[in-house]
Design a protein around this motif. Structure first.
Motif, short mmCIF file in Angstrom:
data_model
loop_
_atom_site.label_atom_id
_atom_site.label_comp_id
_atom_site.label_asym_id
_atom_site.label_seq_id
_atom_site.Cartn_x
_atom_site.Cartn_y
_atom_site.Cartn_z
N ILE A 1 12.04 -3.88 3.65
CA ILE A 1 13.46 -3.71 3.33
C ILE A 1 13.83 -4.68 2.22
N SER A 2 14.43 -4.15 1.16
CA SER A 2 14.81 -4.97 0.02
C SER A 2 16.26 -5.41 0.14
N LEU A 3 16.49 -6.70 -0.04
CA LEU A 3 17.84 -7.27 -0.07
C LEU A 3 18.05 -7.94 -1.41
N ALA B 1 0.83 -1.18 0.00
CA ALA B 1 0.00 0.00 0.00
C ALA B 1 0.87 1.24 0.00
N ALA B 2 0.25 2.38 -0.36
CA ALA B 2 1.03 3.60 -0.48
C ALA B 2 1.66 4.01 0.84
N SER B 3 1.03 3.64 1.96
CA SER B 3 1.55 4.04 3.27
C SER B 3 2.72 3.22 3.71
N CYS B 4 3.04 2.14 3.01
CA CYS B 4 4.19 1.31 3.38
C CYS B 4 5.48 2.04 3.03
N ALA B 5 6.49 1.83 3.84
CA ALA B 5 7.79 2.43 3.55
C ALA B 5 8.68 1.38 2.92
N LEU B 6 9.01 1.56 1.67
CA LEU B 6 9.90 0.63 0.98
C LEU B 6 11.32 1.13 1.14
N LEU B 7 12.06 0.44 1.98
CA LEU B 7 13.40 0.89 2.31
C LEU B 7 14.40 0.16 1.45
N ALA B 8 14.76 0.73 0.32
CA ALA B 8 15.81 0.13 -0.52
C ALA B 8 17.14 0.36 0.18
N PRO B 9 18.07 -0.58 0.09
CA PRO B 9 19.35 -0.43 0.77
C PRO B 9 20.11 0.79 0.26
N ALA B 10 20.29 1.76 1.13
CA ALA B 10 21.03 2.96 0.76
C ALA B 10 22.51 2.65 0.76
N ALA B 11 23.28 3.51 0.12
CA ALA B 11 24.72 3.29 0.07
C ALA B 11 25.27 3.27 1.48
N ASP C 1 5.29 -6.47 11.11
CA ASP C 1 5.98 -5.21 11.41
C ASP C 1 7.06 -4.93 10.38
N LEU C 2 7.68 -6.01 9.90
CA LEU C 2 8.81 -5.89 8.98
C LEU C 2 8.73 -7.01 7.95
N VAL C 3 8.98 -6.66 6.70
CA VAL C 3 9.11 -7.64 5.62
C VAL C 3 10.51 -7.49 5.02
#
Length: 241
Positions: free
Chosen positions: A212-214, A2-12, A187-189
């Motif tokens: 969080i994407s790995l 959903a739009a409210s989810c925070a997709l945390l791509a691994p930052a540098a 809580d976390l995916v």
């Protein structure tokens, strides 16, 4: 998501991943690993109650997924959901469970009895008592299809005059959904693979989930896993605000 989810791509610099082929186990033996896992879980500012492990890769690894599940148990995560968009893990549920039990013994050793896992959607789910962690293995049929089934069941209750249409709210729909009965929302995916999508993983339940994407679950190390947990513990959740 959903739009409210925070997709945390691994930052540098946020995550440091080992190259493919690196060992999954920590140096120093299982005893040192067990001690480290317990202290790591206590050291985090917050720990997810329900962790989703979502594989978008075409060839999932039973051994690597079992390691992830056992690490979740060892740091103190109570609910774990395993999902792949082809339903491979669910179709081969017993193979995954056998690998988890094997790695419990290998990684936790004599402490294994303290980290029992309940297989929530296995035929003999009641064979494990006093569980610390509960595991569900999910497939796409537990996502959108489960919402459709819940809506059909509600309509049937309305037709039978056991409910009225005004009764429908978030809590009623939650209770009608069977795939996560008894589970809190994740809580976390941790999403593994190159696809920038959760590919149907529990769309109703991840409205406020941190994602969080790995790059891959293959040959993942404990350091990768704990780095993601540390990233989650440090992030500020705004709950859609």
């Amino acid at each position: 998501a959903a739009a409210s989810c925070a997709l945390l791509a691994p930052a540098a610099g946020a995550f440091v991943f080992r190259k493919a082929g690196a060992g999954r186990r920590r140096p120093g033996g299982a005893a040192q690993g067990r001690q480290r896992w317990r202290s790591d879980g206590r050291a985090l500012q917050k720990l997810p109650v329900h962790m989703g492990l979502v594989v978008t890769e075409e060839e999932p690894s039973y051994a690597d997924m079992a390691s992830l599940v056992v690490w979740c148990m060892a740091v103190g995560i109570s609910y774990i959901s395993v999902y792949d968009h082809n339903g491979i893990f669910k179709r081969n549920n017993s193979r995954l469970m056998d690998e988890i039990l094997k790695q419990q013994q290998e990684l936790l050793g004599l402490d294994c009895s303290k980290y029992m896992v309940k297989f929530a959607n296995q035929d003999k789910a009641d064979q494990v008592l006093n569980c610390q962690s509960t595991l569900k293995v999910l497939s796409p049929e537990d996502g959108k299809a489960d919402i459709v089934k819940a809506a059909q069941n509600f309509c049937q209750l309305v037709a039978q005059q056991q409910r009225t249409y005004t009764d429908l709210d978030v809590n009623v729909l939650d209770n009608l959904l069977s795939s996560t009965n008894g589970f809190p929302d994740p809580d976390l995916v941790l999403k593994f693979g190159p696809v920038d999508s959760t590919l149907g993983f529990l769309p109703w339940h991840i409205r406020l989930t941190e994602i969080i994407s790995l790059p891959s679950h293959l040959n993942i190390s404990y350091e990768d896993f704990f780095s993601a947990l540390h990233h989650y513990a440090a992030c500020e959740q705004r709950w859609g605000k």
